[in-house]
Enzyme design. Structure first.
Site, mmCIF file in Angstrom:
data_model
loop_
_atom_site.group_PDB
_atom_site.id
_atom_site.type_symbol
_atom_site.label_atom_id
_atom_site.label_comp_id
_atom_site.label_asym_id
_atom_site.label_seq_id
_atom_site.Cartn_x
_atom_site.Cartn_y
_atom_site.Cartn_z
ATOM 1 N N LYS A 171 3.766 -15.092 2.542
ATOM 2 C CA LYS A 171 3.936 -16.060 1.200
ATOM 3 C C LYS A 171 5.552 -15.921 0.243
ATOM 4 C CE LYS A 171 1.672 -17.573 -2.621
ATOM 5 N NZ LYS A 171 1.042 -18.487 -2.378
ATOM 6 N N ASP A 203 -10.813 -9.475 7.404
ATOM 7 C CA ASP A 203 -12.588 -9.087 7.260
ATOM 8 C C ASP A 203 -12.903 -10.782 7.075
ATOM 9 O OD1 ASP A 203 -12.163 -6.691 6.454
ATOM 10 O OD2 ASP A 203 -13.097 -6.765 4.957
ATOM 11 N N ASP A 232 -5.479 -6.825 5.823
ATOM 12 C CA ASP A 232 -6.592 -6.604 5.595
ATOM 13 C C ASP A 232 -7.851 -7.283 4.773
ATOM 14 O OD1 ASP A 232 -8.613 -4.716 4.334
ATOM 15 O OD2 ASP A 232 -7.155 -3.910 2.844
ATOM 16 N N ASP A 275 -2.179 -18.438 1.152
ATOM 17 C CA ASP A 275 -3.193 -19.051 0.559
ATOM 18 C C ASP A 275 -3.767 -20.706 1.354
ATOM 19 O OD1 ASP A 275 -0.437 -19.708 0.058
ATOM 20 O OD2 ASP A 275 -1.146 -20.788 -1.445
ATOM 21 N N TYR A 329 0.803 -1.555 -0.117
ATOM 22 C CA TYR A 329 -0.310 0.149 -0.073
ATOM 23 C C TYR A 329 0.486 1.028 -0.117
ATOM 24 C CZ TYR A 329 -3.972 -2.781 1.549
ATOM 25 O OH TYR A 329 -4.751 -4.443 1.693
#
Ligand code: NAD
Length: 365
Positions: free
Chosen positions: A198, A258, A254, A230, A149
């Protein structure tokens, strides 16, 4: 800890949509806690989001920043308008201009979200019954100031040959401070951290894993498991009860937070805290401004009330008062008080205000 006679300054930014309704509910609870614990709060209210735009022509006016600077914590509602009106000047970039700017302004590097499935409401989970038991709690610690970001964003070329790139970057010290916070918080829980990355593909993730591994040596009483993002996303849906505390870089946090926020069945349940290096914090529910139900008095105030509990715990170091609020919310739910989002069709519901009153009553008993 009893805070007899102490006085605290609090910035209150209700914002838009259901923000003012759920913030009012939390302030009722604050009032009851003050009486119970013997402290007082000097509240300064500020405008933010669309509400600020109406008065100042901007989403985060200097007056609001000044109120925050003069306070020891921020209780934030939510900002933003209906998604169908996102292009109107009042709402365009509203969230980015207000909440993201506040994050930058105060250097909030850590976001803590905590979901506890209320006992007796397990059936609301969108997952198969039994996968996440009542009382189970998952905390997500998300790094907020690094990663993809905040690197350079670029688009070059002309269609149909455009190329876009976003640079993901992590500095070692950014990972160190969030990892230390994660391990410290794990000590107050099940002493088990799942660190998400990752590392099979990304250099930022290899650095993340390396630094988290080194921090674990400072906390030999806490275990760490490294999971690829994942796999972690899949495990959260397949067997969420295995998780106690997730430690995540910005982008993965992020998304995964959620997923966690809906495991309890309503977006209205989850509180969050954003903290900086000095322990200054902003506390807000995980959901948005819910324009579809704003003004109807039916919003679930639990996420906001539990955000207040986090504020008392992390900013004002009042663990006892925070625990009391959390228990009062569960007592209110156990007594049958539920806002509409927590009811099956035909079940009676209470208003936002009535739910707050049930929490206040539980605190006074
Ligand atoms: P949302 O979270 O506002 O709503 C999604 C769904 O969840 C809606 O059906 C809503 O009614 C329900 N919901 C959310 N909170 C609830 C509560 N407390 N009680 C009962 N039901 C609740 O997300 P959205 O609809 O995608 O976004 C609406 C606006 O909120 C947008 O303008 C968006 O930018 C903004 N937003 C703000 C924040 C923030 O202030 N930090 C965060 C997310 C979204």
């Amino acid at each position: 800890m009893l805070a007899n006679g102490a006085s605290y300054s609090l910035a209150v930014l209700p914002g838009d949509g259901i923000g003012p309704e759920v913030v009012d509910a939390a302030l009722k609870v604050l009032n009851a806690v003050e009486k119970r614990e013997g402290f007082s709060t000097l509240i300064s209210k500020g405008l933010i989001g669309g509400a600020a735009y109406d008065v100042f022509g901007e989403h985060l006016p200097q007056a609001t920043i000044d109120i925050c600077r003069g306070s020891s914590a921020i209780l934030f509602g939510s900002v933003g308008g209906p998604l169908t009106e996102a292009a109107k000047p009042k709402w365009a970039n509203c969230e980015r201009n207000s909440i993201l700017s506040l994050r930058k302004e105060f250097g909030f590097y850590a976001n803590i979200r905590s979901l506890r499935v209320p006992p007796g409401l397990e059936h609301l989970s969108p997952l198969r019954q039994g996968l996440i038991p009542g009382g189970h709690s998952i905390m997500v610690i998300r790094e907020l100031l690094g990663d993809i970001y905040f690197g350079e964003h670029n688009t070059t070329g002309v269609s149909p040959k455009r190329i876009a790139s976003d640079i993901a970057e992590y500095r070692e010290e950014e990972i160190l401070r969030i990892a230390r916070l994660g391990f410290e918080l794990a000590r107050g829980r099940r002493r088990s951290v799942v660190s998400v990355d990752k590392a099979n593909v990304l250099d930022t993730s290899r650095l993340w894993r390396d630094v988290v591994t080194s921090v674990q040596r400072e906390f030999p009483d806490v275990t760490v498991e490294h999971q690829l993002v994942d796999n972690c996303a899949m495990q959260l849906v397949r067997n969420p009860a295995q998780f106690d505390l997730l430690l995540c870089p910005n982008l993965f946090g992020d998304i995964l937070s959620d997923i966690v926020s809906v495991l309890g069945g309503s977006l209205g349940l989850m509180p969050s805290a954003s903290l900086n290096d000095q322990g200054f914090g902003l506390y807000e529910p995980a959901g948005g401004s819910a324009p579809d139900i704003a003004g109807k008095g039916i919003a679930n105030p639990i996420g906001q009330i539990l955000s207040l509990a986090m504020l008392l715990r992390y900013s004002w170091r009042m663990d006892g008062a925070a625990n009391a609020i959390e228990m009062a919310v569960e007592t209110a739910l156990a007594s049958g008080a539920r806002t509409r989002d927590l009811c099956r069709s035909g079940e009676p519901s209470v208003s936002t205000e009535e739910f707050a009153e049930a929490v206040v009553q539980a605190l006074e008993e």
